[in-house]
Design a protein around this motif. Structure first.
Motif, PDB file in Angstrom:
ATOM      1  N   PRO A 134       0.810  -1.227   0.000  1.00 39.48           N
ATOM      2  CA  PRO A 134       0.000   0.000   0.000  1.00 39.48           C
ATOM      3  C   PRO A 134       0.839   1.270   0.000  1.00 39.48           C
ATOM      4  N   TYR A 135       2.029   1.219  -0.578  1.00 34.54           N
ATOM      5  CA  TYR A 135       2.880   2.384  -0.671  1.00 34.54           C
ATOM      6  C   TYR A 135       3.814   2.215  -1.861  1.00 34.54           C
ATOM      7  N   ALA A 136       4.420   3.317  -2.246  1.00 38.67           N
ATOM      8  CA  ALA A 136       5.348   3.333  -3.369  1.00 38.67           C
ATOM      9  C   ALA A 136       6.574   4.142  -2.975  1.00 38.67           C
ATOM     10  N   TRP A 137       7.605   4.111  -3.832  1.00 38.71           N
ATOM     11  CA  TRP A 137       8.798   4.923  -3.625  1.00 38.71           C
ATOM     12  C   TRP A 137       8.824   6.052  -4.648  1.00 38.71           C
ATOM     13  N   LEU A 138       9.037   7.258  -4.168  1.00 36.66           N
ATOM     14  CA  LEU A 138       9.406   8.359  -5.046  1.00 36.66           C
ATOM     15  C   LEU A 138      10.931   8.430  -5.031  1.00 36.66           C
ATOM     16  N   GLY A 139      11.545   8.160  -6.173  1.00 39.03           N
ATOM     17  CA  GLY A 139      12.999   8.120  -6.251  1.00 39.03           C
ATOM     18  C   GLY A 139      13.556   9.278  -7.047  1.00 39.03           C
ATOM     19  N   ILE A 140      14.689   9.802  -6.611  1.00 34.98           N
ATOM     20  CA  ILE A 140      15.354  10.880  -7.336  1.00 34.98           C
ATOM     21  C   ILE A 140      16.833  10.573  -7.507  1.00 34.98           C
ATOM     22  N   LEU A 141      17.399  11.099  -8.575  1.00 38.30           N
ATOM     23  CA  LEU A 141      18.839  11.231  -8.746  1.00 38.30           C
ATOM     24  C   LEU A 141      19.162  12.705  -8.630  1.00 38.30           C
ATOM     25  N   ALA A 142      20.198  13.054  -7.896  1.00 40.90           N
ATOM     26  CA  ALA A 142      20.540  14.457  -7.689  1.00 40.90           C
ATOM     27  C   ALA A 142      22.048  14.656  -7.805  1.00 40.90           C
ATOM     28  N   ASP A 143      22.422  15.751  -8.435  1.00 39.28           N
ATOM     29  CA  ASP A 143      23.838  16.123  -8.497  1.00 39.28           C
ATOM     30  C   ASP A 143      24.223  16.751  -7.161  1.00 39.28           C
ATOM     31  N   ALA A 144      24.409  15.885  -6.185  1.00 37.94           N
ATOM     32  CA  ALA A 144      24.740  16.315  -4.829  1.00 37.94           C
ATOM     33  C   ALA A 144      25.657  15.272  -4.217  1.00 37.94           C
TER      34      ALA A 144
ATOM     35  N   SER B 152      23.777  11.574  -5.675  1.00 30.92           N
ATOM     36  CA  SER B 152      22.988  10.917  -4.632  1.00 30.92           C
ATOM     37  C   SER B 152      21.734  10.299  -5.232  1.00 30.92           C
ATOM     38  N   ARG B 153      21.309   9.182  -4.650  1.00 30.72           N
ATOM     39  CA  ARG B 153      20.075   8.505  -5.032  1.00 30.72           C
ATOM     40  C   ARG B 153      19.241   8.411  -3.760  1.00 30.72           C
ATOM     41  N   LEU B 154      18.076   9.049  -3.744  1.00 31.04           N
ATOM     42  CA  LEU B 154      17.268   9.110  -2.530  1.00 31.04           C
ATOM     43  C   LEU B 154      15.832   8.712  -2.834  1.00 31.04           C
ATOM     44  N   TYR B 155      15.147   8.204  -1.780  1.00 28.06           N
ATOM     45  CA  TYR B 155      13.787   7.708  -1.944  1.00 28.06           C
ATOM     46  C   TYR B 155      12.906   8.182  -0.790  1.00 28.06           C
ATOM     47  N   LEU B 156      11.633   8.378  -1.103  1.00 29.31           N
ATOM     48  CA  LEU B 156      10.612   8.701  -0.117  1.00 29.31           C
ATOM     49  C   LEU B 156       9.436   7.750  -0.273  1.00 29.31           C
ATOM     50  N   GLN B 157       8.875   7.294   0.834  1.00 31.59           N
ATOM     51  CA  GLN B 157       7.628   6.546   0.801  1.00 31.59           C
ATOM     52  C   GLN B 157       6.484   7.498   0.463  1.00 31.59           C
ATOM     53  N   VAL B 158       5.689   7.127  -0.571  1.00 32.63           N
ATOM     54  CA  VAL B 158       4.532   7.925  -0.958  1.00 32.63           C
ATOM     55  C   VAL B 158       3.356   6.999  -1.230  1.00 32.63           C
ATOM     56  N   ASP B 159       2.190   7.582  -1.416  1.00 33.02           N
ATOM     57  CA  ASP B 159       1.019   6.815  -1.793  1.00 33.02           C
ATOM     58  C   ASP B 159       1.171   6.340  -3.233  1.00 33.02           C
ATOM     59  N   PRO B 160       0.839   5.079  -3.536  1.00 35.67           N
ATOM     60  CA  PRO B 160       1.005   4.592  -4.909  1.00 35.67           C
ATOM     61  C   PRO B 160       0.120   5.310  -5.917  1.00 35.67           C
ATOM     62  N   ALA B 161      -0.954   5.970  -5.442  1.00 32.89           N
ATOM     63  CA  ALA B 161      -1.819   6.713  -6.352  1.00 32.89           C
ATOM     64  C   ALA B 161      -1.336   8.140  -6.569  1.00 32.89           C
ATOM     65  N   ASP B 162      -0.277   8.525  -5.902  1.00 36.95           N
ATOM     66  CA  ASP B 162       0.245   9.883  -6.022  1.00 36.95           C
ATOM     67  C   ASP B 162       0.833  10.094  -7.417  1.00 36.95           C
TER      68      ASP B 162
ATOM     69  N   SER C 179      10.888   9.808 -10.257  1.00 37.38           N
ATOM     70  CA  SER C 179       9.803   8.933 -10.696  1.00 37.38           C
ATOM     71  C   SER C 179       9.206   8.256  -9.478  1.00 37.38           C
ATOM     72  N   ILE C 180       8.021   7.679  -9.656  1.00 40.09           N
ATOM     73  CA  ILE C 180       7.350   6.937  -8.591  1.00 40.09           C
ATOM     74  C   ILE C 180       7.330   5.460  -8.964  1.00 40.09           C
ATOM     75  N   LEU C 181       7.805   4.626  -8.050  1.00 35.87           N
ATOM     76  CA  LEU C 181       7.934   3.184  -8.277  1.00 35.87           C
ATOM     77  C   LEU C 181       6.970   2.431  -7.373  1.00 35.87           C
ATOM     78  N   PRO C 182       5.972   1.747  -7.934  1.00 42.99           N
ATOM     79  CA  PRO C 182       5.080   0.923  -7.099  1.00 42.99           C
ATOM     80  C   PRO C 182       5.859  -0.199  -6.433  1.00 42.99           C
TER      81      PRO C 182
END
Length: 388
Positions: A182-192, A219-229, A263-266
């Motif tokens: 019941p959750y997804a990952w919002l993942g980013i790549l950042a020049d940091a 850096s590669r970072l992720y946040l838990q988000v709603d899969p419908a987001d 991007s958001i990954l289910p």
């Protein structure tokens, strides 16, 4: 066309299988329905188990990995007010490496095109046929539009969940287990430049966060988000604010910089069994997918093709069927172990349910952080259990 092993799919599983077979004197042809540019640009997993690194190195693919990859000796587990380090060499004698799947694929493609077995991009209408007999074949349309038939001794389906191979196996009384989270990952790549020496897995009342990296400057970072987001709801400022809050620790801050990909990954698990029908063998995402929390997806694919390469070599060179007959059961034992570990890590770290569930998660985290036995169990699974 004629070959010993026809391989459907040029992801890391298919390309590595072709490489391992070639080193043992087995011919293969790899068919891919995407372009080289597409498969080399897909952003995927980045944690390599010790066995995966050893396998790539022994296959002659370790130079850039060792030069540009980042060896990691542990991870940080975090919950509000506490960051605890698990030292993998101390706990289990192994390490892991951060080296993106994109880079692994680039290395494999370069090796394949440098005198390796044929690798055909942009094919279409791929159909495995007669897999229950002794002379299977693959029909496909070449990139130039001409219809082709590839006669094989065996076929390897390494074309993922949505590929053509898995349904052929499933049609023969196959079974599928699936879990959608019941959750997804919002993942980013950042020049940091990463602000941490090791990955940080953080439990937070607002949701999970993961601080990872791809290089000393990315850096590669992720946040838990709603899969419908929707990713459209997440501005760069909102992403950084949430990462800073969920990863907060006194005296330490998240490094920020331009976000180059998001991007958001289910999150889901699936296991398909058996991993074989006749002379068609599945490997990698064609047979199983795990949530990324346990860093097992790419590593499971490498394990599959390591087992399969050995089994097919014995079958094709010695006409012995014991290892190919055992392949599905042997691979699935490890698949379910890794599926359980991925589920356990995911369930421990992601907020869901009520405050009662939150206290159970914190109790589990505190147990891992205070018990050498519990920490060793996590370390042994994370760095990769021995292959049968």
């Amino acid at each position: 066309m004629r070959t010993q092993v026809g391989i459907i799919g040029a992801g890391p599983a298919g390309l590595l299988l072709s490489r391992l077979l070639a080193l043992r004197g087995i011919d293969s042809v790899v068919l891919e329905n995407r372009s080289r540019e597409y498969i080399e640009a897909r952003v995927r997993a980045g944690i390599l188990e010790q066995h995966t690194v050893d396998t790539l190195t022994e296959a002659g693919l370790g130079d850039r990995l060792r030069r540009e990859g980042l060896e990691h000796r542990g991870i940080h587990l975090q919950y509000p007010g506490t960051r605890h380090t698990l030292d993998f060499p101390e706990l289990c004698g192994r390490t892991v490496w951060v080296y993106g799947q994109t880079e692994v694929v680039k290395d494999l493609v370069a090796a394949q095109l440098d005198g390796g077995p044929p690798l055909l991009f942009d094919v279409s209408d791929v159909r495995p046929e007669d897999v229950d007999g002794d002379s299977p074949r693959i029909r496909f349309t070449h990139a130039d539009g001409s219809p082709q038939v590839l006669e094989c001794d065996v076929i390897a389906g390494t074309d993922g969940f949505h590929g053509v191979s898995r349904p052929v196996v499933a049609d023969a009384d196959g079974r599928l287990w699936e879990r959608t989270y019941p959750y997804a990952w919002l993942g980013i790549l950042a020049d940091a430049a990463p602000a941490t020496d090791e990955l940080v897995y953080a439990w937070h009342p607002e949701g999970f966060a993961l601080y990872s990296m791809r290089s000393p400057s990315v850096s590669r970072l992720y946040l838990q988000v709603d899969p419908a987001d929707s990713i459209d709801n997440w501005s760069d400022d909102r992403i950084w604010a949430n990462l800073s809050r969920r990863l907060s620790l006194d005296g330490w801050d998240v490094s920020t910089g331009p976000i180059t990909e998001k991007s958001i990954l289910p999150m889901r698990s699936f296991v398909s069994a058996p991993m074989r029908r006749g002379r068609l063998f599945l490997a990698g995402d064609a047979a199983h997918i795990v949530p990324p929390t346990g860093a097992k997806g790419l590593n499971l694919a490498v394990t599959d093709v390591t087992l399969l390469a050995t089994a097919l070599t014995r079958f094709l060179q010695e006409e012995q069927t014991d290892l190919v007959d055992a392949y599905s059961d042997t691979a699935l034992r490890r698949v379910w172990r890794c599926t359980h570990f991925s589920w356990w890590m995911t369930s421990m770290l992601h907020r869901s349910g009520d405050d009662f569930d939150a206290q159970l998660q914190l109790a589990q985290l505190q147990r891992v952080c205070s018990s050498e036995a519990a920490a060793r169990e996590l370390a042994e699974n994370y760095t990769g259990l021995p292959i049968e």
